[in-house]
Structures are given as structure tokens and as C-alpha cells.
Motif scaffolding. Structure first.
Motif, PDB file in Angstrom:
ATOM      1  N   GLY A 163      47.265  40.031  33.416  1.00 44.35           N
ATOM      2  CA  GLY A 163      46.571  39.022  34.360  1.00 44.35           C
ATOM      3  C   GLY A 163      45.049  39.430  34.634  1.00 44.35           C
ATOM      4  N   LYS A 164      44.639  40.568  34.313  1.00 42.96           N
ATOM      5  CA  LYS A 164      43.227  40.872  34.507  1.00 42.96           C
ATOM      6  C   LYS A 164      42.592  41.438  33.317  1.00 42.96           C
ATOM      7  CE  LYS A 164      45.520  43.695  37.929  1.00 42.96           C
ATOM      8  NZ  LYS A 164      45.700  45.085  38.409  1.00 42.96           N
ATOM      9  N   GLY A 165      43.133  40.758  32.094  1.00 34.91           N
ATOM     10  CA  GLY A 165      42.421  40.877  30.797  1.00 34.91           C
ATOM     11  C   GLY A 165      43.052  42.102  30.193  1.00 34.91           C
ATOM     12  N   GLN A 166      44.021  42.806  30.422  1.00 35.68           N
ATOM     13  CA  GLN A 166      44.511  43.883  29.730  1.00 35.68           C
ATOM     14  C   GLN A 166      45.780  43.567  29.081  1.00 35.68           C
ATOM     15  OE1 GLN A 166      43.330  47.202  28.868  1.00 35.68           O
ATOM     16  NE2 GLN A 166      44.896  46.962  27.510  1.00 35.68           N
TER      17      GLN A 166
END
Lengths: 270, 270
Positions: A163-166
Motif C-alpha cells: 500500500g506504500k508502493g512496494q
């Protein structure tokens, strides 16, 4: 164009098949095509889940990226998560989607990032640092149900996101299991693990030694007798975790079991 | 979870932004992140389209697969279409989707095979055999509209399929253009081509020499004066093809143009 209608959302008793296809099947072109025939012929709604571990290892080797496995699990550094994304999310997923479309099955390929379908958290480091490996924390069953309701067949690869781009590497058996639990509120889910064996076998070299029905008591018995061991152990743990999470039943066996043309497979119920 | 509602389907005058992001932007991590900020901040509905040519060439080189370009177009043999699928459909597409999710934009990654969104035909061999390259024959606007209506943002890579199981390499500018035309029946579409230049320039080395407005007459004039040439020529042809196909307007310029924070970009209308 190929979207088909299914009964209205939330209908009680609406059946859903979730089918996880094993690595040994997707790595052989002929076996994969036969599997896709069987899968595409299932009535809708349905969901496919795949990994592609050996193909990822092959690409990693060609790129001189070391492959590190601990207890059958991949240590996933930054380069490895990129390889996995290319192989699972690109090569394998898109070829499966194109293969399903050729069979008039309106598939859309998914990682857990797509539609925020499967949110996970990077596994905390204890004895071993698995790197970019995700433990599932949430499945967006409502979004997936919306797609199933308009005739879409999601095809999931073994990747989630934080959910944070990873992007995070997540075991395909686990993804199938978590999807099955998440969708059990709206559907009567049959979770199918298709692989190269006919099911849980009393003698691992004899496909006719299938244990056809396993419930919790029988499972305890098989564990006691050490008939379930090695790679089957985490798979069976997943199955009972799914059943306890509300999944109707679990099937284990070769792709033919999807159409019950052969009774030689294992059914698990609580 | 993050699905948002948009006005009812088929509403006249409902605006849709289709944004094609250029290769020079997605190849630089910082530029890509800035672009994703600008794109995610657009009101819905919206669609992203990307390629990733240089990244595909880099992987091909690491794998000792020859890169053959003719007139800026890639000759796509069986190995190359696999590389493209891994890079466009896997690495680039999934990292864009994860990046959009991190910005609360509920993206789903697409090739043309997914949802049978873009059907193409393998380009017939004339003077040059381009290999597995697809010319678009149909866009499933109804399916895409269904997804937009439930708050999904499709993110398309530059891959289509032939409906018979074959993935095909298709120019990203063309995909953006065909999507824009296909969706113009239901939406007032603005087609945005974001790249590293401020738009159509009178002097290619001076971002302040932007031609702000171009219509058919002005386009003929610029062609005559040979101001539009080389790589801009096929791009402009795409733009006017889109406008003639019902697209409301086309913007060309840097990502900042998406929010009109800088008036320095080109607008094309018929």
C-alpha cells in the motif's frame, strides 16, 4: 463483448471456484494448455491463482542474480522482487490471460496491487530476513465480487503490495487460501489446488493410493502416521486454515478433478 | 475499499482524461514519481498508458537477445515479445500500479488481453516483417466504462492480443489514441501525451517556443514549414486521427500540463 451475466450479487449459495495451479503444470506448455482448457470450461464465477517459481529462478540465473532458498521459501532482495514481477506478473500472467481469452474466458490479470486486491505487510525479520516477502493482511472481496459480477475472471499471480508502493513476493498457495476466505462471505467457495499428483497419497509414488476424504480427525490421524510430511505439510495447513475461515471445501489433485471426470482426488472438509 | 463513485454511466459531457506517459519519464525514477503525483491528483475517471522501450532493450541486452529497430519500430520476434511482456506488463506496469495505489488511486494494470480490452491483428508482412506486432482492430469500451464507473483507473501497457492466445507488441501512442477514440462515445475525452518537451516547439531546443494551439489549418502550415518532422510526425498523425475519431482535444507537453499550472503546452483541436 465477452462479458457474461451471473446471478445478482450476494446471492446465498452462489458457488465460486478458486483454482491454484502448481508450478510443475505451468512450466510445461502442453500441461498448461490442458489445464487452461479445464479451467476455462468451469462455469463462472471463478478465479485462477498461479506462481512460477522455477521460471523465476531460470531468469535470475540468466541475469546472474543469485537464487537463495530457505526451507523452500525464496529470499527476495530488490533485484529478485523485480525478477519475480517480470516473470509472475508479466510473462506467466499475461500468457495465461491471453490463453484464457482464446478460450472465451474473460480474464483480467491481477497482482495484489491491482485494484488493491491483496494488501500485505513486509514479513518482520526474526531468525531469517526473507526480504521483500509479504504476509497478507486484507483482501478486497467487494472489489473482486464487483468484477466477478460483470463476468470477469481474475487471474492472480503470487505478488502482493504494502500500500506504500512496494511489491512483495507472496506464496501462491497462501494467496489462493486468503482469497478463498475473503470471498466466503459472499460465495460458497470451493478451493482447488491443482498439481501433478492425484491428491494426498498414502504412497507418494502411487497415484491410486489417494486418500479421497479428509476431515479434521482424519487429518490428525494422517499427521500422526507421518503420511503428511515435507511439502504437503504447509499445503495442508493452508487447506485447514481456509476451511476454518469459512471455505466450503478444498480439493487437491490433477486438473481433471475440476470436472470430476475422475474421482481420484482428495476432498477436505472440517 | 478505495473504490469511489462517479456519475452514472453514459452521462453526456462526462469528462475522461487519457494520459500517455513517455519513455524518457518512466525511465527516470524521480521523473516517474513526479508524474504519478500529477496523474493521481487528476479527478476520476482517468486512464494511464505507458510503454517502456528502452527498459525492454536493456533487458534484451542483458539476455543477449538482439535488438532490431526499423524506422524507430521494434522487430518483435518470439523472444522479444517475451521480453516486452516481462518489462511492460510486469516490471513497469506493476510498479506504476503499486505507485498509484500508494497515492490512493485505485489502478488495475492492463494489457490488451486483460478483459479483452484491445484486440489486434498481427501486422501483415509487406516490405518488412515486424514479427509479433499488433494493429488494433477493436477496443471494448463498454468493459472499460464498467470499470471506470466503479472507480477503477486502468493502467495500460503497450501490449495487445490477437484473441487466439498470442500477445502482440503495439505502440503506446497508438494504444492511447485507440482507447481515446473508443471511449469518445461515452465521454468527452482529453488525450494527453506527456513527455520531456513542453509541446510542439518552433525551436526544438527552446521550451519557450511552444505552439500553444494547433488546428487542422495550422497543422498543414507547420507541416509545410517542416516544423513538424521526425518523431513528432507519427505522434501528430495519431493526434489528428484521434480528433477525427471524436476525441474532444489533445494536449502535448510536460506532466505539469495535467493541472494547467503552466500554460506552456500544446492543445490540438480539429
Amino acid at each position: 463483448m465477452k462479458t457474461k451475466s451471473v446471478p445478482p450479487s450476494g446471492a446465498r449459495g452462489l458457488k465460486l471456484n478458486i483454482v491454484k495451479v502448481g508450478g510443475n503444470i505451468i512450466e510445461k506448455e502442453e500441461d498448461l494448455q490442458n489445464f487452461l482448457d479445464a479451467f476455462a470450461a468451469l462455469p463462472e464465477p471463478k478465479i485462477l491463482v498461479h506462481g512460477g517459481g522455477k521460471l523465476a529462478s531460470q531468469l535470475a540465473e540468466r541475469l546472474n542474480i543469485p537464487v537463495n532458498m530457505v526451507n523452500g521459501r525464496r529470499i527476495t532482495d530488490a533485484e529478485t522482487v523485480e525478477v519475480i514481477t517480470m516473470v509472475y506478473g508479466g510473462k506467466v500472467n499475461k500468457s495465461i490471460v491471453a490463453g484464457l481469452q482464446a478460450r472465451d474466458c474473460n480474464a483480467i490479470g491481477f497482482s495484489g496491487a491491482d485494484g488493491n486486491a491483496i494488501l500485505s505487510v513486509k514479513r518482520p525479520v526474526k531468525d531469517i530476513d526473507f526480504g521483500f516477502v509479504g504476509d497478507v493482511v486484507a483482501v478486497d472481496a467487494a472489489m473482486i465480487h464487483n468484477l466477478l459480477s460483470i463476468g470477469i475472471t481474475p487471474a492472480f499471480c503470487a505478488i502482493t503490495h504494502d500500500g506504500k508502493g512496494q511489491l512483495l513476493n507472496t506464496n501462491a498457495d497462501t494467496i489462493a487460501c486468503e482469497l478463498a476466505i475473503g470471498l466466503s462471505e459472499k460465495y460458497e467457495v470451493t478451493l482447488n489446488y491443482c498439481f501433478e499428483k492425484a491428491g494426498v497419497l498414502l504412497d507418494i509414488n502411487n497415484d491410486n493410493s489417494v486418500v479421497k476424504d479428509i476431515n479434521s480427525d482424519k487429518y490428525a490421524e494422517l499427521l500422526n502416521e507421518k503420511i503428511i510430511a515435507d511439502g504437503m505439510l504447509p499445503k495442508m495447513e493452508n487447506c485447514f486454515y481456509a476451511l476454518k475461515g469459512g471455505v466450503h471445501k478444498v480439493h487437491l489433485g490433477k486438473p481433471e478433478m475440476l470436472h470430476h471426470t475422475n474421482a481420484n482426488f482428495t476432498t477436505l472438509r472440517l
